[in-house]
Scaffold this active site. Structure first.
Site, PDB file in Angstrom:
ATOM      1  N   SER A 127      -9.127   3.972  -4.654  1.00  0.00           N
ATOM      2  CA  SER A 127      -9.568   2.814  -5.442  1.00  0.00           C
ATOM      3  C   SER A 127     -10.966   2.990  -6.022  1.00  0.00           C
ATOM      4  CB  SER A 127      -9.546   1.575  -4.546  1.00  0.00           C
ATOM      5  OG  SER A 127     -10.229   0.512  -5.165  1.00  0.00           O
ATOM      6  N   TYR A 151     -12.232  -4.047   2.067  1.00  0.00           N
ATOM      7  CA  TYR A 151     -11.205  -3.325   1.299  1.00  0.00           C
ATOM      8  C   TYR A 151     -11.736  -1.966   0.836  1.00  0.00           C
ATOM      9  CZ  TYR A 151      -8.142  -2.032  -2.608  1.00  0.00           C
ATOM     10  OH  TYR A 151      -7.310  -1.350  -3.465  1.00  0.00           O
TER      11      TYR A 151
HETATM   12  N1  NAD Z   1      -3.485  -2.804  -8.904  1.00  0.00           N
HETATM   13  C1  NAD Z   1      -4.687  -2.261  -8.986  1.00  0.00           C
HETATM   14  O1  NAD Z   1      -5.454  -2.507  -9.921  1.00  0.00           O
HETATM   15  C2  NAD Z   1      -5.171  -1.300  -7.954  1.00  0.00           C
HETATM   16  C3  NAD Z   1      -6.465  -0.755  -8.063  1.00  0.00           C
HETATM   17  C4  NAD Z   1      -6.910   0.149  -7.099  1.00  0.00           C
HETATM   18  C5  NAD Z   1      -6.069   0.521  -6.063  1.00  0.00           C
HETATM   19  N2  NAD Z   1      -4.827  -0.048  -5.963  1.00  0.00           N
HETATM   20  C6  NAD Z   1      -3.965   0.355  -4.838  1.00  0.00           C
HETATM   21  O2  NAD Z   1      -2.695   0.690  -5.350  1.00  0.00           O
HETATM   22  C7  NAD Z   1      -1.689   0.401  -4.370  1.00  0.00           C
HETATM   23  C8  NAD Z   1      -0.595  -0.450  -4.987  1.00  0.00           C
HETATM   24  O3  NAD Z   1      -1.185  -1.659  -5.464  1.00  0.00           O
HETATM   25  P1  NAD Z   1      -0.358  -2.779  -6.234  1.00  0.00           P
HETATM   26  O4  NAD Z   1      -1.272  -3.365  -7.239  1.00  0.00           O
HETATM   27  O5  NAD Z   1       0.961  -2.251  -6.642  1.00  0.00           O
HETATM   28  O6  NAD Z   1      -0.202  -3.854  -5.059  1.00  0.00           O
HETATM   29  P2  NAD Z   1       1.092  -4.661  -4.559  1.00  0.00           P
HETATM   30  O7  NAD Z   1       0.585  -5.678  -3.597  1.00  0.00           O
HETATM   31  O8  NAD Z   1       1.897  -5.125  -5.707  1.00  0.00           O
HETATM   32  O9  NAD Z   1       1.896  -3.521  -3.793  1.00  0.00           O
HETATM   33  C9  NAD Z   1       1.619  -3.139  -2.466  1.00  0.00           C
HETATM   34  C10 NAD Z   1       2.941  -2.987  -1.735  1.00  0.00           C
HETATM   35  O10 NAD Z   1       2.690  -2.564  -0.405  1.00  0.00           O
HETATM   36  C11 NAD Z   1       3.540  -3.286   0.469  1.00  0.00           C
HETATM   37  N3  NAD Z   1       2.932  -3.337   1.804  1.00  0.00           N
HETATM   38  C12 NAD Z   1       1.800  -4.000   2.168  1.00  0.00           C
HETATM   39  N4  NAD Z   1       1.586  -3.860   3.480  1.00  0.00           N
HETATM   40  C13 NAD Z   1       2.590  -3.093   3.954  1.00  0.00           C
HETATM   41  C14 NAD Z   1       2.939  -2.627   5.257  1.00  0.00           C
HETATM   42  N5  NAD Z   1       2.195  -2.933   6.328  1.00  0.00           N
HETATM   43  N6  NAD Z   1       4.051  -1.861   5.385  1.00  0.00           N
HETATM   44  C15 NAD Z   1       4.827  -1.565   4.315  1.00  0.00           C
HETATM   45  N7  NAD Z   1       4.560  -2.002   3.075  1.00  0.00           N
HETATM   46  C16 NAD Z   1       3.460  -2.751   2.895  1.00  0.00           C
HETATM   47  C17 NAD Z   1       3.633  -4.677  -0.148  1.00  0.00           C
HETATM   48  O11 NAD Z   1       4.749  -5.430   0.291  1.00  0.00           O
HETATM   49  C18 NAD Z   1       3.720  -4.317  -1.629  1.00  0.00           C
HETATM   50  O12 NAD Z   1       5.047  -4.136  -2.048  1.00  0.00           O
HETATM   51  C19 NAD Z   1      -2.425  -0.238  -3.207  1.00  0.00           C
HETATM   52  O13 NAD Z   1      -2.704   0.775  -2.266  1.00  0.00           O
HETATM   53  C20 NAD Z   1      -3.717  -0.742  -3.823  1.00  0.00           C
HETATM   54  O14 NAD Z   1      -4.747  -0.844  -2.890  1.00  0.00           O
HETATM   55  C21 NAD Z   1      -4.358  -0.936  -6.870  1.00  0.00           C
END
Ligand code: NAD
Length: 349
Positions: A127, A151
């Site tokens: 991130s 985070y």
């Molecule tokens: N969206 C962004 O802008 C962004 C930016 C930087 C990093 N990220 C990272 O990218 C990844 C995906 O983000 P996203 O935006 O798709 O978020 P999201 O919340 O849509 O997806 C995360 C998924 O992980 C699953 N999850 C959470 N805890 C879990 C557990 N204990 N066991 C199994 N599954 C679990 C959730 O149910 C969800 O489907 C994450 O690691 C997030 O930190 C996202």
């Protein structure tokens, strides 16, 4: 030549979420077998509607905090694209314990399972929050500041574990530091919704939204298609091609740390478009796009509130390293991405 993951068995953790479900659809389109591990804590079954129809897709409902679940899910997989985590800075400030358990213990479980299974490469969602309070713009991978939230600590700790596992167990790892990703299926609801889906859905409902701060804070908003490309490349580009790219990168960026060719590959790269827009500019663009469907949207006014704890004023990525070592070449500017995203939210409202 652009490298892609094809004809492989791939585990996508967090596959019911925004980024993971888009990855799954794309991997299936490219002839892969895909396993999804998700506990539906923030993800949704409806994001997997298309995938669930595909015989090459397998859903495992389970929690990455359970090591055995991770070991079972990764069986026979060549690659892991680890997306599962609890996102959101404010969520981690409200409940640092759960964010730490999922984002650190869950991460280590998955990394451990991947090395036991001897996968070819472990690619994970890092991130941009890892840059913390470092003042430099654009952000370059080897210059990070102090973390501003639990985070961002969890995401930085992921990078430390990945590098350490590469060194001691010989598993290749690549961390993708995503910068404010947006696009279809990103959840517009809830207290921890990201700014683009939240603003779009309130505009569609003719409701005003609140901008945290005076709207001058800026971000390198990154469309989902660019993130899909980065994941393919991070998994599929051959190790030697990455090493050659690293040598070039180190010649261009003199203070970038040297990585030894003796050591197992472990790198972290920014994934962004490489331009920034302020929140005020974003709102203007969103209104412009959405008023093509509903002209009244142009008139909706936003409120301003205090800046949010843990937010950095500006964020902008250097994508030079991803270009050099992976051949990353993002095709979607903010405007091109917003056009597609607004269309999707309008049609799915
Ligand atoms: N969206 C962004 O802008 C962004 C930016 C930087 C990093 N990220 C990272 O990218 C990844 C995906 O983000 P996203 O935006 O798709 O978020 P999201 O919340 O849509 O997806 C995360 C998924 O992980 C699953 N999850 C959470 N805890 C879990 C557990 N204990 N066991 C199994 N599954 C679990 C959730 O149910 C969800 O489907 C994450 O690691 C997030 O930190 C996202």
């Amino acid at each position: 030549m652009e490298y892609k993951i094809t004809d492989s068995k791939v585990l996508v953790t967090g596959g019911a979420g925004f980024i993971g479900s888009n990855l799954i659809d794309d991997l299936l389109l490219n002839g892969n077998q895909v396993v999804c591990l998700d506990n539906f804590s923030t993800g949704k079954r409806e994001n997997l509607e298309e995938a669930l129809e595909n015989p090459d897709f397998k859903l495992i409902v389970g929690d990455i905090r359970d090591k055995q679940v991770c070991m079972d899910a990764v069986k026979g997989c060549a690659y892991v694209l680890h997306q599962a985590a609890l996102g959101s800075v404010p969520r981690s400030i409200a409940d640092p314990i759960t964010s730490t358990e999922v984002n650190i213990t869950g991460f280590v479980n998955m990394l451990y399972a991947a090395k036991e299974e001897k996968v070819k490469r472990f690619v994970y969602a890092a991130s941009s929050s890892t840059y913390g309070d470092h003042p430099d713009l654009p952000k370059v991978e080897h210059k990070i500041g102090n973390s501003l939230s639990p985070y961002s600590i969890t995401k930085f700790v992921n990078e430390l574990y990945a590098a350490n596992f590469s060194k001691i167990y010989g598993i290749e790892t690549i961390g993708l530091r995503y910068f404010n990703v947006f696009g279809r299926r990103q959840d517009p609801d809830g207290a921890y919704a990201a700014v683009i889906p939240k603003f779009v859905s309130s505009l569609i409902r003719h409701e005003s939204s609140k901008i945290n701060g005076d709207g001058t804070y800026s971000r390198d908003f990154t469309y989902i298609e660019n993130v899909l490309q980065a994941n393919h490349l991070a998994a599929a580009v051959p190790t030697e091609r990455i090493r050659t790219g690293l040598v070039h990168y180190q010649q261009e960026v003199k203070d970038a740390p040297l990585s030894s060719s003796e050591e197992t590959l472990s790198e972290v790269v920014n994934v962004a478009y490489g331009e920034r827009a302020s929140l005020n500019e974003l709102v203007v663009s969103l209104k412009e796009n959405l008023s093509q469907y509903d002209p009244q949207i142009r008139e909706i006014q936003f409120d301003y509130g205090p800046a949010r704890e843990g937010d950095v004023p500006h964020s902008l990525a250097s994508i030079q390293k991803a270009k050099s070592i992976l051949g990353y070449d993002p095709k979607y500017s903010l405007q091109r991405g917003l056009k597609e995203a607004c269309n999707w939210y309008w049609e799915n409202a």
